[in-house]
Design an enzyme around this catalytic site. Structure first.
Site, PDB file in Angstrom:
ATOM      1  N   SER A   1     -23.698 -12.546 -25.417  1.00 54.52           N
ATOM      2  CA  SER A   1     -23.197 -11.436 -26.237  1.00 54.52           C
ATOM      3  C   SER A   1     -22.351 -11.912 -27.401  1.00 54.52           C
ATOM      4  CB  SER A   1     -22.346 -10.499 -25.366  1.00 54.52           C
ATOM      5  OG  SER A   1     -21.134 -11.138 -25.000  1.00 54.52           O
TER       6      SER A   1
ATOM      7  N   GLU B   1       4.905 -10.932  -5.815  1.00 54.79           N
ATOM      8  CA  GLU B   1       3.879 -11.201  -6.816  1.00 54.79           C
ATOM      9  C   GLU B   1       4.248 -10.710  -8.207  1.00 54.79           C
ATOM     10  OE1 GLU B   1       2.586  -7.201  -4.960  1.00 54.79           O
ATOM     11  OE2 GLU B   1       3.755  -8.987  -4.442  1.00 54.79           O
TER      12      GLU B   1
ATOM     13  N   GLY C   1     -19.233 -13.001 -26.819  1.00 53.94           N
ATOM     14  CA  GLY C   1     -17.884 -13.013 -26.279  1.00 53.94           C
ATOM     15  C   GLY C   1     -17.622 -14.267 -25.471  1.00 53.94           C
ATOM     16  N   VAL C   2     -16.364 -14.446 -25.092  1.00 56.84           N
ATOM     17  CA  VAL C   2     -15.985 -15.665 -24.375  1.00 56.84           C
ATOM     18  C   VAL C   2     -16.653 -15.748 -23.001  1.00 56.84           C
ATOM     19  CG1 VAL C   2     -13.871 -14.597 -23.458  1.00 56.84           C
ATOM     20  CG2 VAL C   2     -14.037 -17.076 -23.608  1.00 56.84           C
ATOM     21  N   ASP C   3     -16.844 -14.610 -22.328  1.00 57.37           N
ATOM     22  CA  ASP C   3     -17.404 -14.641 -20.974  1.00 57.37           C
ATOM     23  C   ASP C   3     -18.826 -15.185 -20.961  1.00 57.37           C
ATOM     24  OD1 ASP C   3     -15.016 -13.374 -20.411  1.00 57.37           O
ATOM     25  OD2 ASP C   3     -15.908 -11.376 -20.403  1.00 57.37           O
TER      26      ASP C   3
ATOM     27  N   CYS D   1       5.415  -6.060   1.773  1.00 56.42           N
ATOM     28  CA  CYS D   1       5.683  -4.629   1.718  1.00 56.42           C
ATOM     29  C   CYS D   1       4.980  -3.900   2.876  1.00 56.42           C
ATOM     30  CB  CYS D   1       5.292  -4.076   0.349  1.00 56.42           C
ATOM     31  SG  CYS D   1       5.952  -2.417   0.023  1.00 56.42           S
ATOM     32  N   TYR D   2       3.932  -3.127   2.597  1.00 55.88           N
ATOM     33  CA  TYR D   2       3.204  -2.437   3.665  1.00 55.88           C
ATOM     34  C   TYR D   2       2.645  -3.444   4.668  1.00 55.88           C
ATOM     35  CZ  TYR D   2      -0.143   0.754   5.901  1.00 55.88           C
ATOM     36  OH  TYR D   2      -0.845   1.509   6.804  1.00 55.88           O
TER      37      TYR D   2
ATOM     38  N   GLY E   1       0.837  -1.194   0.000  1.00 57.82           N
ATOM     39  CA  GLY E   1       0.000   0.000   0.000  1.00 57.82           C
ATOM     40  C   GLY E   1       0.867   1.237   0.000  1.00 57.82           C
TER      41      GLY E   1
ATOM     42  N   HIS F   1       7.979  -7.228  -3.199  1.00 57.50           N
ATOM     43  CA  HIS F   1       6.751  -7.681  -3.869  1.00 57.50           C
ATOM     44  C   HIS F   1       7.022  -9.009  -4.581  1.00 57.50           C
ATOM     45  CE1 HIS F   1       4.193  -4.102  -3.333  1.00 57.50           C
ATOM     46  NE2 HIS F   1       5.327  -3.428  -3.368  1.00 57.50           N
TER      47      HIS F   1
ATOM     48  N   LYS G   1     -10.035 -13.430 -16.523  1.00 61.05           N
ATOM     49  CA  LYS G   1     -10.267 -13.811 -17.915  1.00 61.05           C
ATOM     50  C   LYS G   1      -9.514 -15.082 -18.314  1.00 61.05           C
ATOM     51  CE  LYS G   1     -11.968 -11.586 -20.963  1.00 61.05           C
ATOM     52  NZ  LYS G   1     -13.298 -11.577 -21.609  1.00 61.05           N
TER      53      LYS G   1
END
Length: 532
Positions: A235, A183, A237-239, A93-94, A66, A181, A387
Site C-alpha cells: 500500500s 502498566e 505504508g510502513v506496515d 487490580c481485578y 477489569g 496498575h 506499530k
C-alpha cells in the site's frame, strides 16, 4: 479454497507471557509493557480454559484488570487449578482480587474507593517485586473493592492509607499481585515492578529483540511458502513495506509486490510508492489502476462497516486477477502463486475482535473485511506486532527513514475519511484538503512529532458560511491530529494555534467546496483514531 489461517501458528513460542484479559481498558498496554521488557506477550480472553492456556506452555501469566466486582454473580472468574499449575502468575487490580479470592483471601466492598494517583507504602523493600524501588511511591489505582486479607502463604508487601493489602507475594509458588496498575506511566516504578516479576519471579531472560523477530519470521515464512510464490499487497505504508521487506528477505524472487491504486489514495501517493519503495528494496512491483472498479463497488454506500468489507473484497478480487496473470505468464501450475502477504498488525486483529475476546470495534479491511471465498493462504509476518515494533523491524531490515517513519495511512484510504457516500468529486475535495494539511505540518517540522493527522470530510453535512460577501453552503472538514505509540491508545496533538489558523485559511481559500474547518480533541478511548 485455501485456509486463510494456515501457517499462522507454528506452535507455542518460547518464553511467551500470556495476558488474560478480563475486559481491561489496559490489556493491550500490559502486553506492550511486557514486550518493552524484551519478552514476547500475547492477549487471550478470560474464557480460555486452563488446559488451553497451559497447552501453550507460557513462561508466565498475567491477570489483567477489569470493570467487574469479583463477588458479582456474572463476574468473570478464574479456575483455581491455574494457581496449582506451577506457572508464575502476576495479578493486577481485578486479577489481583481474583487471585486473592480463589486462594482463600478476602475481597470486600469496603467503601474505600481509590481512583487515580495514590500513595503506596512498601512494607517489604527487599521483596521480589519492590526491591530497588522507593518505600513511598505513586501508583495508579482504579477500584471500588479491596483485598482486606491476603491468602495463606502470601506476604503482604504494600498498602495504602485506606487499603491494608495493596500488594502480596508468594515466592514459593511464584504468585504475585498488586491492587494498582503498574502498566500505566502514572505508576512511577510500574515498569520496574513488572520487570522484577518477569526476570526474577518468572525467571525469564529478556531475549525478544528486533533481531530475533526478523530471524524468527524469516524462518517461519520460508517454512510456510516453501518453493511456491507469493503476492504482497503493497500500500505504500510502513506496515506493508516492512512485511514486503521481511518476505523478500525470506524468499527473494518468489515474491511479487502488487500496488493497487484504488483511487482512494492521497495526492501524489502512487508516484511516491513507485519511486521510493522499489528504490529502497529492489523488489518486483506491479501497479494496477483499479480506481473505476472500487468507486463502482462503493457507489451508494455510506455505512463504514460495509465500506471496509467492500474494499477488502475488491482488493482480493484484484489480487486474484494478478495471480492468474502471473500464472499465465509463467505457464505455472494453479497452486504456484498460492500466498498473499499482508501488513496486518496486532491492533488490527484486536479491534476486529480476533482472538482476544474483545468486541468488534471495527472490521479492518484486511482482517474482518476479507471475503469468505479467499483463494489465497495468508502470510502475515507482522500479525503479532504493534506499530512501534514494526518500525524497529523496518530499521533492522535497512529500510530508509522516510519509509519507516511514514505516518500511518489506512488501507481503505480516503474512503473511511469521507463520512457518507464515496464519490470521485468528494475524493478530489478531500485529497486537496489533506495535501494542504500535510504540507503545513511538514513546513512546521511536526512530521515526527505527531502520529498522524487524518482529515475527515463530513460529506453529508453542510454549513452556512460567508465568502466574498456572499452566502455559501459548503462542507466542513475535521482535523484529527493524534499522538500515539501503538494505535491502541492515543491523545489529540496540541498543534500551535498559528499553524491551525494557517491550515484553516488555506483550506477555505483554496477549496471552494469547504467553508468550515474544525478540530477533533477526543482521545482514544473513547474515540478511535479514524472516524470510520
Amino acid at each position: 479454497m485455501a485456509d486463510p489461517d494456515a501457517g499462522r501458528d507454528a506452535g507455542p513460542r518460547a518464553d511467551t507471557v500470556l495476558v488474560v484479559d478480563f475486559g481491561a481498558q489496559y490489556a493491550q498496554l500490559i502486553a506492550r509493557r511486557v514486550r518493552e521488557a524484551r519478552v514476547y506477550s500475547e492477549i487471550v480472553p478470560s474464557t480460555t480454559p486452563v488446559a488451553e492456556l497451559l497447552a501453550r506452555k507460557p513462561r508466565a501469566i498475567i491477570l489483567s484488570g477489569g470493570p467487574a466486582s469479583v463477588y458479582a454473580p456474572d463476574a468473570p472468574g478464574i479456575d483455581p487449578a491455574l494457581f496449582e499449575a506451577g506457572v508464575p502468575i502476576f495479578g493486577m487490580c481485578y486479577g489481583f482480587q481474583l487471585m486473592a479470592q480463589a486462594l482463600g483471601g478476602r475481597v470486600d466492598n469496603t467503601g474505600a474507593r481509590e481512583y487515580g494517583r495514590t500513595a503506596l507504602s512498601v512494607s517489604a523493600p527487599d521483596s521480589t517485586l519492590f526491591h530497588g524501588t522507593a518505600s513511598e511511591q505513586q501508583v495508579w489505582m482504579s477500584h471500588g473493592d479491596a483485598c482486606s486479607a491476603a491468602p495463606e502463604g502470601f506476604t503482604v508487601t504494600a498498602a495504602t492509607g485506606t487499603v491494608p493489602v495493596a500488594a502480596f507475594e508468594d515466592d514459593t509458588r511464584r504468585l504475585y499481585g498488586v491492587q494498582y496498575h503498574p502498566e500505566v506511566v502514572h505508576s512511577t516504578y510500574g515498569q520496574q515492578v513488572l520487570e522484577h516479576f518477569l526476570y526474577e519471579g518468572a525467571g525469564i531472560t529478556p531475549s525478544w529483540t528486533t533481531g530475533s523477530i526478523v530471524a524468527e519470521q524469516v524462518a517461519a515464512i520460508k517454512a510456510q511458502v516453501g518453493n511456491r510464490r507469493a503476492i504482497c499487497a503493497l500500500s505504500g505504508g510502513v506496515d506493508s513495506a516492512v512485511a514486503a521487506a521481511l518476505v523478500n528477505r525470506a524468499i527473494g524472487d518468489q515474491l511479487t509486490c502488487v500496488y493497487v491504486d484504488h483511487g482512494l489514495m492521497r495526492k501524489g501517493e502512487t508516484e511516491q510508492v513507485e519511486k521510493d519503495f522499489v528504490a529502497a528494496t529492489g523488489v518486483r512491483l506491479r501497479v494496477v489502476d483499479a480506481a473505476d472498479r472500487f468507486l463502482a463497488a462503493l457507489a451508494g454506500v455510506a455505512d463504514p462497516e460495509q465500506k471496509r468489507k467492500i474494499i477488502g473484497r475488491e482488493f482480493i478480487r484484484v489480487f486474484e486477477q494478478e495471480q492468474a496473470e502471473l500464472l499465465a505468464e509463467a505457464g505455472a501450475a494453479g497452486d504456484d502463486v498460492a500466498f498473499l502477504v499482508q501488513g496486518t498488525l496486532y491492533p488490527d486483529v484486536v479491534e476486529s475482535g480476533g482472538g482476544t475476546g474483545t468486541a468488534n470495534i471495527k472490521s479492518h479491511h484486511n482482517v474482518g473485511g476479507l471475503p469468505e471465498d479467499l483463494a489465497f493462504e495468508l502470510v502475515e509476518p507482522l500479525r503479532t506486532l504493534f506499530k512501534d515494533e514494526v518500525r524497529m523491524v523496518g530499521r533492522e531490515l535497512g529500510l530508509p527513514e522516510e519509509i519507516v517513519h511514514r505516518q500511518p495511512f489506512p488501507g481503505p484510504g480516503l474512503a473511511i475519511r469521507i463520512v457518507g457516500e464515496v464519490t470521485r468529486e468528494r475524493l478530489d475535495v478531500l485529497r486537496e484538503a489533506d495535501a494542504i494539511v500535510r504540507e503545513e505540518l511538514t513546513a512546521a517540522g511536526l512530521d515526527r512529532e505527531i502520529w498522524q493527522c487524518p482529515v475527515v470530510l463530513l460529506a453529508d453535512v453542510r454549513s452556512v458560511g460567508v465568502q466574498g460577501d456572499g452566502r455559501t453552503y459548503g462542507h466542513p472538514v475535521v482535523l484529527r491530529p493524534v499522538s500515539s505509540e501503538d494505535a491502541m491508545t492515543a491523545d489529540w496533538s496540541r498543534l500551535p494555534y498559528d499553524l491551525l489558523a494557517t491550515i484553516s485559511t488555506r483550506i477555505t481559500n483554496e477549496i471552494a467546496e469547504i467553508n468550515r474547518v474544525t478540530l477533533d480533541v477526543t482521545s482514544k478511548p473513547p474515540g478511535t483514531i479514524e472516524w470510520e
